[in-house]
Design an enzyme around this catalytic site. Structure first.
Site, PDB file in Angstrom:
ATOM      1  N   ASP A   1     -11.653   2.453   4.313  1.00 27.01           N
ATOM      2  CA  ASP A   1     -12.051   1.049   4.156  1.00 27.01           C
ATOM      3  C   ASP A   1     -13.578   0.908   4.119  1.00 27.01           C
ATOM      4  OD1 ASP A   1     -10.025  -0.924   3.916  1.00 27.01           O
ATOM      5  OD2 ASP A   1      -9.383  -0.547   5.980  1.00 27.01           O
TER       6      ASP A   1
ATOM      7  N   LYS B   1       0.842  -1.200   0.000  1.00 25.82           N
ATOM      8  CA  LYS B   1       0.000   0.000   0.000  1.00 25.82           C
ATOM      9  C   LYS B   1       0.880   1.254   0.000  1.00 25.82           C
ATOM     10  CE  LYS B   1      -3.808  -2.377   2.131  1.00 25.82           C
ATOM     11  NZ  LYS B   1      -4.327  -2.970   3.368  1.00 25.82           N
TER      12      LYS B   1
ATOM     13  N   GLN C   1      -5.077  -2.122   9.484  1.00 25.93           N
ATOM     14  CA  GLN C   1      -4.960  -3.418   8.821  1.00 25.93           C
ATOM     15  C   GLN C   1      -5.622  -4.514   9.656  1.00 25.93           C
ATOM     16  OE1 GLN C   1      -3.660  -3.863   5.723  1.00 25.93           O
ATOM     17  NE2 GLN C   1      -4.213  -6.025   5.841  1.00 25.93           N
TER      18      GLN C   1
HETATM   19  N1  GUN Z   1      -7.243  -7.203   5.538  1.00 18.64           N
HETATM   20  C1  GUN Z   1      -7.598  -7.866   4.416  1.00 18.64           C
HETATM   21  N2  GUN Z   1      -8.247  -7.060   3.561  1.00 18.64           N
HETATM   22  C2  GUN Z   1      -8.319  -5.842   4.145  1.00 18.64           C
HETATM   23  C3  GUN Z   1      -8.880  -4.594   3.739  1.00 18.64           C
HETATM   24  O1  GUN Z   1      -9.465  -4.446   2.662  1.00 18.64           O
HETATM   25  N3  GUN Z   1      -8.729  -3.580   4.635  1.00 18.64           N
HETATM   26  C4  GUN Z   1      -8.110  -3.739   5.837  1.00 18.64           C
HETATM   27  N4  GUN Z   1      -8.039  -2.690   6.655  1.00 18.64           N
HETATM   28  N5  GUN Z   1      -7.581  -4.881   6.244  1.00 18.64           N
HETATM   29  C5  GUN Z   1      -7.684  -5.923   5.397  1.00 18.64           C
END
Ligand code: GUN
Length: 298
Positions: free
Chosen positions: A121, A54, A98
């Site tokens: 998110d 990211k 995350q």
């Molecule tokens: N863990 C797996 N996919 C995601 C996501 O799309 N966002 C976040 N914050 N954690 C994740």
């Protein structure tokens, strides 16, 4: 028949290019430097990898990134305190915590503490409610990416199609169901307690597999010509004691039946990060009363 391959890498690259343009425009015209903060609690290797990619993606499109790491044994108070600081940090337009979080830290409480305007998110209860209420604000990234891929395969729209979603997670299954309903699909949700998943799945014109169970969806689960979106990515033993990546769909067999299918890797995965960058720009603009630089409809 061999299914058409849905090239998520190409669609994501095009979206990232639009995000880069949008970020440059926001900077030049409005003096806004969009920023994304990623919070990583603990040392789960897969999560570390996600957060690193990211960060790299932010650099590539001209979005500032801030990384915050906390040890796995941090109490919930430490995480809530960090979220509160990021909520009031003017450089931060998007906050990503995350998932999964270590045991003992309730995801629900952390999501509820986010500023909904920075919730890139789309996991804050207000944003979840907006999505189901048909007035989406910030939409979860993987589901948003899936709808973009479906638009490529079905430029005429998906209204009236029977969509089958396998898996009911808060990250993918539930929000993608909300988006498919909003797109006027007929919807079936299959989960771990569903009876005769194969027969239900065979009814789908569109199948979204998000169970996390490698190669669970077999060829006889799929209606000939259906569009298959594979969200899973697991590492499983392959030949010669090597490991290989597998999705939730038995790709070799299903690609002979389906009309279109996403590969793993290179299907849904790249869309998630591109949509996260898009949401960060959208949040940066919305917080300042500016128009969305990269509207989803385009
Ligand atoms: N863990 C797996 N996919 C995601 C996501 O799309 N966002 C976040 N914050 N954690 C994740």
């Amino acid at each position: 028949m061999t299914a058409r391959l849905i090239d998520g890498r190409a669609v994501a690259a095009a979206l990232r290019a639009r995000v880069a343009d949008g970020a440059a425009r926001l900077r030049a015209r409005d003096g806004v430097a969009a920023g994304l903060a990623a919070v990583l609690v603990g040392d789960d290797p897969a999560s570390q990898l996600y957060v690193r990619s990211k960060r790299r993606a932010c650099d590539e499109v001209g979005v500032a990134s801030f990384e915050h790491r906390l040890p796995a044994d941090s109490g919930i108070a430490a995480v809530l305190d960090l979220v509160a600081r990021l909520n009031s940090d003017e450089r931060v337009d998007g906050i990503l915590v995350q998932l999964p979080l270590p045991q003992g830290i309730e995801t629900r409480r952390i999501m509820a503490a986010l500023d909904p305007a920075k919730d890139v998110d789309g996991f804050h209860p207000l944003n979840v409610g907006r999505l189901w209420g048909g007035e989406p604000a910030l939409v979860p990234c993987t589901p948003q990416g899936i709808l973009m891929l479906l638009k490529r395969v079905h430029p005429e729209g998906i209204a009236g199609r029977h969509a089958v979603v396998l898996g009911r997670s808060a990250i993918v299954g539930r929000p993608v169901a909300a988006l498919l309903l909003a797109a006027d699909c007929t919807l079936t949700m299959i989960h771990s307690r569903s009876r005769d998943a194969a027969a239900l799945c065979r009814g789908g014109d569109i199948v979204v597999a998000a169970t996390g169970r490698p190669e669970m969806v077999k060829a006889d689960w799929i209606k000939p010509g259906a569009t298959v979106i594979d969200v899973g990515i697991s590492r499983i033993p392959g030949a010669d004691s090597e490991t290989r990546l597998a999705g939730d769909v038995d790709y070799a067999a299903v690609s002979r039946i389906a009309g279109a299918i996403t590969p793993v890797p290179g299907g849904v995965g790249p869309m998630t990060i591109a949509c996260l960058l898009r949401n960060t720009l959208a949040a940066a603009a919305a917080r300042r009363g500016l128009a969305d630089p990269v509207p989803i409809e385009d």
